[in-house]
Motif scaffolding. Structure first.
Motif, PDB file in Angstrom:
ATOM      1  N   VAL A 110       9.025  -8.690  -1.041  1.00 46.29           N
ATOM      2  CA  VAL A 110       7.551  -9.137  -1.047  1.00 46.29           C
ATOM      3  C   VAL A 110       7.588 -10.364  -2.030  1.00 46.29           C
ATOM      4  N   PRO A 111       6.943 -11.457  -1.672  1.00 49.61           N
ATOM      5  CA  PRO A 111       6.932 -12.622  -2.576  1.00 49.61           C
ATOM      6  C   PRO A 111       6.090 -12.356  -3.540  1.00 49.61           C
ATOM      7  N   TYR A 112       6.377 -12.292  -4.749  1.00 51.42           N
ATOM      8  CA  TYR A 112       5.585 -12.122  -6.018  1.00 51.42           C
ATOM      9  C   TYR A 112       5.506 -13.488  -6.918  1.00 51.42           C
ATOM     10  N   LEU A 113       4.164 -13.812  -7.290  1.00 49.04           N
ATOM     11  CA  LEU A 113       4.060 -14.623  -8.273  1.00 49.04           C
ATOM     12  C   LEU A 113       3.457 -14.258  -9.468  1.00 49.04           C
ATOM     13  N   GLY A 114       3.867 -14.528 -10.727  1.00 48.79           N
ATOM     14  CA  GLY A 114       3.637 -14.092 -12.038  1.00 48.79           C
ATOM     15  C   GLY A 114       3.184 -15.079 -12.961  1.00 48.79           C
ATOM     16  N   THR A 115       1.802 -15.355 -13.507  1.00 46.35           N
ATOM     17  CA  THR A 115       1.584 -16.321 -14.521  1.00 46.35           C
ATOM     18  C   THR A 115       1.372 -15.667 -15.880  1.00 46.35           C
ATOM     19  N   SER A 116       1.912 -16.179 -16.978  1.00 47.28           N
ATOM     20  CA  SER A 116       1.691 -15.665 -18.338  1.00 47.28           C
ATOM     21  C   SER A 116       1.951 -14.319 -18.448  1.00 47.28           C
ATOM     22  N   ALA A 117       0.724 -13.686 -18.561  1.00 47.01           N
ATOM     23  CA  ALA A 117       0.999 -12.127 -18.820  1.00 47.01           C
ATOM     24  C   ALA A 117       1.879 -11.620 -17.295  1.00 47.01           C
ATOM     25  N   GLY A 118       1.402 -12.165 -16.292  1.00 44.82           N
ATOM     26  CA  GLY A 118       1.952 -11.657 -14.850  1.00 44.82           C
ATOM     27  C   GLY A 118       3.557 -12.256 -14.879  1.00 44.82           C
ATOM     28  N   SER A 119       3.819 -12.814 -15.867  1.00 43.05           N
ATOM     29  CA  SER A 119       5.387 -13.260 -16.016  1.00 43.05           C
ATOM     30  C   SER A 119       6.151 -12.525 -16.766  1.00 43.05           C
ATOM     31  N   ASN A 120       5.253 -12.096 -18.151  1.00 43.50           N
ATOM     32  CA  ASN A 120       5.785 -11.277 -19.198  1.00 43.50           C
ATOM     33  C   ASN A 120       6.201 -10.111 -18.395  1.00 43.50           C
ATOM     34  N   ILE A 121       5.558  -9.279 -17.517  1.00 38.80           N
ATOM     35  CA  ILE A 121       5.959  -7.771 -17.053  1.00 38.80           C
ATOM     36  C   ILE A 121       7.139  -8.067 -16.054  1.00 38.80           C
ATOM     37  N   CYS A 122       7.648  -9.346 -15.630  1.00 41.65           N
ATOM     38  CA  CYS A 122       8.650  -9.284 -15.006  1.00 41.65           C
ATOM     39  C   CYS A 122       9.982  -9.104 -15.636  1.00 41.65           C
ATOM     40  N   GLY A 123       9.913  -9.155 -17.200  1.00 37.09           N
ATOM     41  CA  GLY A 123      10.884  -8.994 -17.954  1.00 37.09           C
ATOM     42  C   GLY A 123      11.260  -7.488 -18.297  1.00 37.09           C
ATOM     43  N   VAL A 124      12.242  -7.104 -18.817  1.00 36.36           N
ATOM     44  CA  VAL A 124      12.369  -5.696 -19.195  1.00 36.36           C
ATOM     45  C   VAL A 124      11.558  -5.041 -19.819  1.00 36.36           C
ATOM     46  N   THR A 125      10.985  -5.900 -21.042  1.00 36.01           N
ATOM     47  CA  THR A 125      10.033  -5.208 -21.957  1.00 36.01           C
ATOM     48  C   THR A 125       8.789  -6.327 -22.171  1.00 36.01           C
ATOM     49  N   MET A 126       7.789  -6.302 -22.456  1.00 37.73           N
ATOM     50  CA  MET A 126       6.718  -6.847 -22.989  1.00 37.73           C
ATOM     51  C   MET A 126       6.808  -7.255 -24.168  1.00 37.73           C
ATOM     52  N   GLN A 127       7.788  -7.136 -24.819  1.00 39.77           N
ATOM     53  CA  GLN A 127       7.809  -7.294 -26.250  1.00 39.77           C
ATOM     54  C   GLN A 127       8.076  -8.665 -27.063  1.00 39.77           C
ATOM     55  N   THR A 128       8.191  -9.729 -25.787  1.00 43.45           N
ATOM     56  CA  THR A 128       8.017 -11.246 -26.363  1.00 43.45           C
ATOM     57  C   THR A 128       6.886 -11.790 -26.042  1.00 43.45           C
ATOM     58  N   THR A 129       5.741 -11.052 -25.672  1.00 36.93           N
ATOM     59  CA  THR A 129       4.560 -11.714 -25.490  1.00 36.93           C
ATOM     60  C   THR A 129       3.863 -12.225 -26.809  1.00 36.93           C
ATOM     61  N   ASN A 130       2.926 -13.200 -26.422  1.00 38.95           N
ATOM     62  CA  ASN A 130       2.235 -13.735 -27.519  1.00 38.95           C
ATOM     63  C   ASN A 130       1.082 -13.124 -27.640  1.00 38.95           C
ATOM     64  N   ASP A 131       0.552 -12.236 -27.115  1.00 38.90           N
ATOM     65  CA  ASP A 131      -0.715 -11.772 -27.290  1.00 38.90           C
ATOM     66  C   ASP A 131      -1.010 -10.765 -28.204  1.00 38.90           C
ATOM     67  N   MET A 132      -2.441 -10.580 -28.158  1.00 38.05           N
ATOM     68  CA  MET A 132      -2.911  -9.740 -29.626  1.00 38.05           C
ATOM     69  C   MET A 132      -3.005  -8.198 -29.055  1.00 38.05           C
ATOM     70  N   PRO A 133      -2.475  -7.300 -29.751  1.00 37.08           N
ATOM     71  CA  PRO A 133      -2.300  -5.743 -29.372  1.00 37.08           C
ATOM     72  C   PRO A 133      -3.876  -5.220 -29.159  1.00 37.08           C
ATOM     73  N   ILE A 134      -4.547  -5.601 -28.332  1.00 39.94           N
ATOM     74  CA  ILE A 134      -5.998  -5.275 -28.224  1.00 39.94           C
ATOM     75  C   ILE A 134      -6.247  -3.837 -27.709  1.00 39.94           C
ATOM     76  N   VAL A 135      -5.488  -3.358 -26.898  1.00 38.96           N
ATOM     77  CA  VAL A 135      -5.266  -2.088 -26.628  1.00 38.96           C
ATOM     78  C   VAL A 135      -3.901  -1.368 -26.632  1.00 38.96           C
ATOM     79  N   TYR A 136      -3.625  -0.323 -26.788  1.00 40.75           N
ATOM     80  CA  TYR A 136      -2.255   0.399 -27.145  1.00 40.75           C
ATOM     81  C   TYR A 136      -1.685   1.020 -25.753  1.00 40.75           C
ATOM     82  N   PRO A 137      -0.835   0.223 -25.198  1.00 39.25           N
ATOM     83  CA  PRO A 137      -0.226   0.919 -24.032  1.00 39.25           C
ATOM     84  C   PRO A 137       0.872   1.844 -24.247  1.00 39.25           C
TER      85      PRO A 137
END
Lengths: 234, 234
Positions: A116-143
């Protein structure tokens, strides 16, 4: 066969939302008339509805309808039935927390592996990776975990920013932060500059857009790749 | 009575490590000859030993000895017996993960409430807040919680950076990120610019240094306070 666009950003300077990507998206989503949009990262706290309307306005220009995943009671089924998927940017911690809450990571990964064709931008791209650990975002909630889709075999740093040689700011540069990541993790990281994206077709991953990308691997100096080059760590 | 310095940064542009703070630290730590240093955030992956030596070099200028917490088998007892405490900067996720791993948050909080003079810079300041959720750092490790010391009744954003009106970068500004935090949390956030610090004496919290600080509260526009003003949200 996986068919993914992993974009650094939705919006480049002085252009409308998604505008620079529309020709690419027209081809990417050529087999579907409707896109299922995942609005959970909701930038600046915009409502799911408001965010979905913004996305719909852009996709209308290439004659696609957009539905928001928040509209569906059965979100898993909605993803299973989707002809095209788009996860927008915002806050990666929030996005990942929501995907875990609704137990959607597995079904989303499955859909992407099914082609299924997928598009991610920014956070939607981060989640394509193995982990979200190289995001630039602030930890505003605890996943409940930093583990993400892993539909590409490395991590993404979107909105990659080169160090400013004139800066008097003493906070860490992006490169320093990624080096710190590599003290504890051995996953390669692709720093995608604004307006760059990865086109993933099966196991082939090509850098697209006008700029080069910066590649970080554990224990070796960072290096650049050119637009049009394939990315592989084997 | 709590006696804390919560500094945005260890180092200002064109100055040596801790240099701008040394006159303040001489007074702050006047009752002790030895500082217990917590090196766990270890910036850029520096060793605990190397980081402690760097700190010792600076504190030698005001005639203080420095021991690193990593040197102690019984870390809790080391904190209980300390005459002065300093937690240095680096990566806040790593620091918090280590503090949980060694179960040190409670004993550290206790020592601070008992009046042991404490200095935090950057990540070491972030942990003074109620949670670490307004850190700028990358989530390079997964801590068991984002909850931190809560020795001040709000959160800190160290290295606070004003938006650059000329930037073409499309990543979120610091202010946007903090606003996102306030979509999900109601804790006030104090944005401390480089070279600013909070002097905490009991329940009195005063802004120090040459610059103003930017205050973010949920549902009201951000505002500035001047150096020398008290901070209170009651």
């Amino acid at each position: 066969m996986k068919n993914i666009i992993v974009a650094s950003t939705s919006t480049i300077h002085n252009a409308a939302y998604l505008e620079y990507l529309l020709p690419t998206l027209e081809e990417h989503f050529s087999d579907t008339k409707e896109i299922l949009f995942i609005p959970f990262a909701r930038p600046s706290g915009i409502t799911h509805k408001g965010y979905t309307e913004k996305v719909a306005t852009s996709f209308k220009k290439i004659d696609k309808k957009v539905k928001g995943l928040h509209e569906y009671e059965d979100k898993k089924k909605a993803i299973e039935r989707a002809g095209g998927l788009f996860t927008g940017g915002g806050n990666t911690f929030l996005l990942v927390q929501q995907l875990y809450k609704y137990e959607l990571l597995h079904v989303l990964r499955e859909a992407i592996f099914n082609g299924v064709p997928y598009l991610g931008t920014s956070a939607g791209s981060n989640i394509c990776g193995v982990t979200m650990q190289t995001t630039n975002d602030m930890p505003i909630v605890y996943p409940p975990s930093f583990k993400t889709l892993g539909v590409i075999p490395f991590n993404i740093n979107p909105h990659y920013l080169d160090p400013d040689p004139n800066s008097k700011h003493m906070g860490e540069t992006r490169e320093t932060r990624i080096k710190e990541f590599h003290k504890f993790n051995n996953l390669p990281v692709v720093g995608l500059r604004e307006g760059s994206w990865l086109a993933v077709k099966g196991d082939e991953i090509m850098l697209k857009g006008n700029l080069r990308a910066r590649i970080f691997e554990q224990d070796i100096p960072p290096y650049e790749i050119e637009s049009g080059e394939l990315i592989s760590f084997e």
